[in-house]
Design an enzyme around this catalytic site. Structure first.
Site, PDB file in Angstrom:
ATOM      1  N   HIS A 148       0.963  -1.171  -0.068  1.00  0.00           N
ATOM      2  CA  HIS A 148       0.001  -0.020  -0.077  1.00  0.00           C
ATOM      3  C   HIS A 148       0.785   1.364   0.001  1.00  0.00           C
ATOM      4  O   HIS A 148       2.044   1.284   0.374  1.00  0.00           O
ATOM      5  CB  HIS A 148      -1.036   0.142   1.349  1.00  0.00           C
ATOM      6  N   CYS A 233      -3.129   0.419  10.239  1.00  0.00           N
ATOM      7  CA  CYS A 233      -4.054  -0.499   9.510  1.00  0.00           C
ATOM      8  C   CYS A 233      -5.112  -1.174  10.440  1.00  0.00           C
ATOM      9  O   CYS A 233      -6.303  -1.446   9.989  1.00  0.00           O
ATOM     10  CB  CYS A 233      -3.299  -1.868   9.162  1.00  0.00           C
TER      11      CYS A 233
END
Length: 239
Positions: A148, A233
């Site tokens: 990411h 996250c």
């Protein structure tokens, strides 16, 4: 079934009990930063479900429900949408667009959207159009290597970033550029009020962050790192 989730780390299987301990310490740290927490029950259908960041983008006006780019994670966003609807107006990314929250970096009122294996151009376009409705700006950038965008860069506040060299095009000369690949995981930090949560075990990055004047909370993230996860996250912040 946490260990059955998606990972590219090659760091071995996570220890479940140790992961629970680290998650508990993470929650305690957030509380210590002055936050109230909504803790969700585990859903055995989704081994990656603890990585709630990927399911929504939250602004003060709305919550944008994403469309996770990994097939095994599609559906995680449904429960999150129901919960967030109690607090925000709901917008949503729709197929064929895909979008993971880990690919979205907010810098004040601008959003960088990373194009990756999980986020495609259609998903980025939809998010950009939604954000524009609420007065924000957005731009697209290629993630390249890595899972990411936020695997390699974090905005620390006060105009400062920490990033790997590949994302210096975003951070410029502001803040910390990580040149030692062994410390690249330390780019995933989480700013919460007056504190900066950083992963434990990266002394050079820690030293540079302290030199910038941040109040740090250092957390062991070893088991989540094994599953390609980091500090950002594991939560969705209401801002």
């Amino acid at each position: 079934n946490f260990a059955e989730g998606i990972t590219t780390s090659n760091l071995g299987k996570p220890g479940f009990e140790k992961a629970l301990e680290q998650h508990s310490a993470y929650c305690d740290a957030l509380k210590g930063c002055g936050l109230e927490l909504i803790v969700l029950d585990a859903d055995e259908r989704y081994p990656d479900g603890c990585f709630v960041e990927d399911t929504a983008i939250i602004t003060s006006e709305a919550a944008v429900i994403t469309k996770p780019g990994a097939e095994s994670r599609m559906g995680e966003e449904a429960e999150i949408s129901g919960i967030l609807s109690e607090f925000r107006k709901i917008e949503a990314v729709k197929l064929p667009g895909t979008l993971d929250g880990g690919d979205v970096l907010r810098v004040e009122n601008h959003f960088f959207i990373g194009i990756s294996g999980r986020t495609n151009m259609d998903g980025a376009r939809q998010l950009s159009e939604i954000l524009t409705k609420y007065g924000y700006t957005a731009s697209v950038t290629e993630v390249g290597e890595g899972l990411h965008l936020k695997s390699g860069i974090a905005y620390l506040g006060e105009g400062n970033f920490i990033s790997i060299e590949g994302f210096s095009r975003i951070s410029g000369s502001r803040g910390i550029i990580i040149s030692d690949i062994r410390e690249s995981y330390s780019a995933n930090c989480l700013r919460v009020n007056d504190f900066l949560l950083i992963p434990k075990g990266f002394p050079e990055s820690k030293k540079k962050i302290i030199e910038l004047g941040y109040n740090i909370i250092e957390l062991n993230m070893s088991e989540f790192r094994k599953m390609d996860g980091g500090l950002t996250c594991l939560s969705l912040l209401f801002i």
